[in-house]
Design a protein around this motif. Structure first.
Motif, PDB file in Angstrom:
ATOM      1  N   CYS A   1       7.839  10.184   8.272  1.00 50.11           N
ATOM      2  CA  CYS A   1       7.518  10.030   6.839  1.00 50.11           C
ATOM      3  C   CYS A   1       6.029   9.849   6.584  1.00 50.11           C
ATOM      4  CB  CYS A   1       8.290   8.839   6.280  1.00 50.11           C
ATOM      5  SG  CYS A   1       7.837   7.282   7.064  1.00 50.11           S
ATOM      6  N   LEU A   2       5.257   9.449   7.622  1.00 50.94           N
ATOM      7  CA  LEU A   2       3.843   9.091   7.516  1.00 50.94           C
ATOM      8  C   LEU A   2       3.685   7.837   6.655  1.00 50.94           C
ATOM      9  CD1 LEU A   2       2.143  12.607   7.046  1.00 50.94           C
ATOM     10  CD2 LEU A   2       2.694  11.411   9.192  1.00 50.94           C
ATOM     11  N   PRO A   3       2.704   6.998   6.894  1.00 53.45           N
ATOM     12  CA  PRO A   3       1.670   7.171   7.917  1.00 53.45           C
ATOM     13  C   PRO A   3       2.233   6.942   9.321  1.00 53.45           C
ATOM     14  CG  PRO A   3       1.457   5.005   6.919  1.00 53.45           C
ATOM     15  CD  PRO A   3       2.555   5.707   6.162  1.00 53.45           C
TER      16      PRO A   3
ATOM     17  N   GLU B   1      10.435   2.528  -2.387  1.00 54.21           N
ATOM     18  CA  GLU B   1      10.691   1.962  -1.052  1.00 54.21           C
ATOM     19  C   GLU B   1      10.888   0.468  -1.177  1.00 54.21           C
ATOM     20  OE1 GLU B   1       8.274   3.018   2.403  1.00 54.21           O
ATOM     21  OE2 GLU B   1       9.354   1.544   3.621  1.00 54.21           O
TER      22      GLU B   1
ATOM     23  N   PRO C   1       0.811  -1.227   0.000  1.00 54.57           N
ATOM     24  CA  PRO C   1       0.000   0.000   0.000  1.00 54.57           C
ATOM     25  C   PRO C   1       0.844   1.277   0.000  1.00 54.57           C
ATOM     26  CG  PRO C   1      -0.670  -1.502   1.772  1.00 54.57           C
ATOM     27  CD  PRO C   1       0.606  -2.030   1.211  1.00 54.57           C
ATOM     28  N   SER C   2       0.231   2.363  -0.422  1.00 52.81           N
ATOM     29  CA  SER C   2       0.904   3.668  -0.424  1.00 52.81           C
ATOM     30  C   SER C   2      -0.137   4.758  -0.585  1.00 52.81           C
ATOM     31  CB  SER C   2       1.886   3.742  -1.593  1.00 52.81           C
ATOM     32  OG  SER C   2       2.269   5.074  -1.833  1.00 52.81           O
ATOM     33  N   LEU C   3       0.082   5.874   0.069  1.00 53.23           N
ATOM     34  CA  LEU C   3      -0.733   7.066  -0.191  1.00 53.23           C
ATOM     35  C   LEU C   3       0.156   8.135  -0.837  1.00 53.23           C
ATOM     36  CD1 LEU C   3      -3.546   8.611   1.863  1.00 53.23           C
ATOM     37  CD2 LEU C   3      -1.745  10.091   1.073  1.00 53.23           C
ATOM     38  N   ARG C   4       1.153   8.617  -0.077  1.00 56.05           N
ATOM     39  CA  ARG C   4       1.997   9.717  -0.538  1.00 56.05           C
ATOM     40  C   ARG C   4       2.787   9.382  -1.798  1.00 56.05           C
ATOM     41  NH1 ARG C   4       0.555  10.176   4.383  1.00 56.05           N
ATOM     42  NH2 ARG C   4       0.816   7.939   4.285  1.00 56.05           N
ATOM     43  N   THR C   5       3.453   8.238  -1.797  1.00 53.20           N
ATOM     44  CA  THR C   5       4.341   7.908  -2.920  1.00 53.20           C
ATOM     45  C   THR C   5       3.538   7.774  -4.208  1.00 53.20           C
ATOM     46  OG1 THR C   5       5.737   6.763  -1.330  1.00 53.20           O
ATOM     47  CG2 THR C   5       6.109   6.262  -3.654  1.00 53.20           C
TER      48      THR C   5
ATOM     49  N   ARG D   1       7.556  -0.279  -5.701  1.00 56.87           N
ATOM     50  CA  ARG D   1       7.536  -0.393  -4.228  1.00 56.87           C
ATOM     51  C   ARG D   1       7.480  -1.871  -3.887  1.00 56.87           C
ATOM     52  NH1 ARG D   1       4.425   2.802   0.457  1.00 56.87           N
ATOM     53  NH2 ARG D   1       6.198   4.127  -0.047  1.00 56.87           N
TER      54      ARG D   1
ATOM     55  N   HIS E   1      14.549   4.150   1.155  1.00 56.68           N
ATOM     56  CA  HIS E   1      13.428   4.935   0.590  1.00 56.68           C
ATOM     57  C   HIS E   1      14.038   6.278   0.157  1.00 56.68           C
ATOM     58  CE1 HIS E   1       9.528   6.310  -0.302  1.00 56.68           C
ATOM     59  NE2 HIS E   1       8.912   6.134   0.851  1.00 56.68           N
TER      60      HIS E   1
ATOM     61  N   ARG F   1       7.355  15.670  -1.094  1.00 57.78           N
ATOM     62  CA  ARG F   1       7.456  14.472  -1.925  1.00 57.78           C
ATOM     63  C   ARG F   1       7.069  14.799  -3.373  1.00 57.78           C
ATOM     64  NH1 ARG F   1       7.277   9.333   0.069  1.00 57.78           N
ATOM     65  NH2 ARG F   1       7.779   8.890  -2.094  1.00 57.78           N
TER      66      ARG F   1
ATOM     67  N   GLN G   1      11.861   9.470  -0.281  1.00 57.92           N
ATOM     68  CA  GLN G   1      11.462  10.073   0.991  1.00 57.92           C
ATOM     69  C   GLN G   1      12.611  10.900   1.557  1.00 57.92           C
ATOM     70  OE1 GLN G   1       8.374   9.824   2.678  1.00 57.92           O
ATOM     71  NE2 GLN G   1       9.294  11.439   3.907  1.00 57.92           N
TER      72      GLN G   1
HETATM   73  N1   CP Z   1       6.028   8.162   3.288  1.00 57.43           N
HETATM   74  C1   CP Z   1       5.513   7.315   2.377  1.00 57.43           C
HETATM   75  O1   CP Z   1       6.226   6.688   1.587  1.00 57.43           O
HETATM   76  O2   CP Z   1       4.152   7.259   2.395  1.00 57.43           O
HETATM   77  P1   CP Z   1       3.300   6.142   1.645  1.00 57.43           P
HETATM   78  O3   CP Z   1       3.700   4.808   2.246  1.00 57.43           O
HETATM   79  O4   CP Z   1       1.870   6.491   1.933  1.00 57.43           O
HETATM   80  O5   CP Z   1       3.626   6.198   0.196  1.00 57.43           O
END
Ligand code: CP
Length: 335
Positions: free
Chosen positions: A289-291, A144, A48-52, A112, A149, A317, A152
């Motif tokens: 880095c979140l989450p 990542e 999973p990923s949001l930001r990337t 990823r 990463h 990012r 990041q």
């Molecule tokens: N910081 C980061 O890589 O966020 P995601 O895992 O949401 O992509």
């Protein structure tokens, strides 16, 4: 600069800082024109990923490119990476075909791939990312992996540099509690980037949570080269004293790889980032880095307080993603 952007240590400090400088310009003045017009980019996610995912997709569109976000193994066939294997298991396609096929359609591939979390000796070889690099004739970006990463880390250093000259500033990377052992990619890259930037680096973690010795050797060597201090400590909360940046991250143990993390409340309280600990610092930035899991990794008061720059880190990012795409793809005009 090699054709790929997968590991920080393959790039000189100057190359990385040039990327950050470019990202700062792109943030101030969004790129005019469509330098990636006619280029398709495959962003492949095994986790999973949001930001990337969103930052790279938005960056590619803003530069005129065509991003494809692929959930590898669910939206596509399940992939095999081992050579010479009899493919009578779940994987229906080998990366030896899949990667070059994608490269016939796309001008860059990104992946990823988190570690499997069973055997560190196997995970640290990053079999899926290594296969992408091996079979791809077009640039590969690491979104990542088990050990790093890098995208990041670029955004992290950009965020620090927006607020201070990092040279000789005190960077504290602190381990934090979690419900499970997480990959070491982010802490590795954060420590490597801080050392490259000439910061005094302190890594604080409980006994048994050492980062990979090869990464530590590079961090130590770069601190020495920059005449900066380096230490590893368990002395919480004293390690917070005089910190300019507190970077929190949980990671799993190599020694007890794949085992659950300690969950007793006293241990968690010792390692969680709290306002009391932040008050020992020199008005340090709080970074993650979140989450992030609230009130497990970091207290609400810190995350919602004046120390926190986590949303700016996430925004950066986007700008660093654009800089990476331009750097890799401006060398390869469409034919
Ligand atoms: N910081 C980061 O890589 O966020 P995601 O895992 O949401 O992509």
């Amino acid at each position: 600069m090699p054709a790929h952007f997968t590991h920080l240590h393959e790039h000189s400090a100057k190359e990385l800082f040039d990327l950050i400088d470019h990202a700062v310009l792109l943030k101030k003045r969004p790129f005019k024109g469509r330098p990636l017009q006619g280029k398709s980019l495959a962003f492949c996610f095994m986790n999973p990923s949001l930001r990337t995912q969103v930052s790279f997709e938005v960056a590619a569109v803003a530069l005129g490119g065509h991003p494809l976000v692929l959930s590898l193994g669910t939206a596509t066939w399940q992939m095999e990476h081992q050579e010479g294997i009899v493919m009578d298991g779940k994987a229906a396609e080998h990366l030896k075909e899949a990667v070059p096929v994608l490269a016939r359609y796309c001008q860059a591939l990104a992946l990823r791939s988190f570690p499997a979390g069973v055997n560190w000796a196997e995970d640290r070889l990053e079999p899926y990312l290594s296969a992408f690099r091996k079979y791809s004739p077009v640039p590969v970006i690491n979104l990542e992996s088990a050990t790093g990463h890098p995208c990041q880390a670029l955004a992290d250093l950009m965020t620090i540099r927006e607020r201070m000259n990092p040279k000789k500033k005190n960077f504290l990377l602190t381990w934090a509690p979690h419900i499970k052992g997480l990959p070491m990619a982010v802490p590795n890259s954060a420590a490597e980037m801080a050392a490259l930037a000439g910061m005094n680096v302190t890594i604080a973690h409980p006994e048994g949570f050492d980062l990979d010795p090869e990464v530590i050797a590079r961090v130590r060597a770069n601190c020495k080269k920059n005449d900066a201090a380096f230490r590893i400590s368990q002395d919480v909360p004293r390690v917070y004293d005089n910190a300019d940046v507190v970077y929190a991250k949980s990671w799993g143990s190599i020694k007890d790889y794949g085992k659950p993390l300690p969950s007793d409340p006293e241990f968690r309280a010792k390692w969680m980032v709290t306002a009391d600990k932040m008050k020992r610092t020199d008005n340090a930035l709080f970074m993650h880095c979140l989450p992030v899991r609230r009130n497990l990794v970091v207290a609400d008061e810190v995350l919602d307080g004046p120390w926190s720059v986590v949303i700016d880190q996430a925004e950066n990012r986007l700008h660093t993603s654009k800089a990476v795409l331009l750097k890799l793809l401006s060398r390869r005009p469409p034919s």
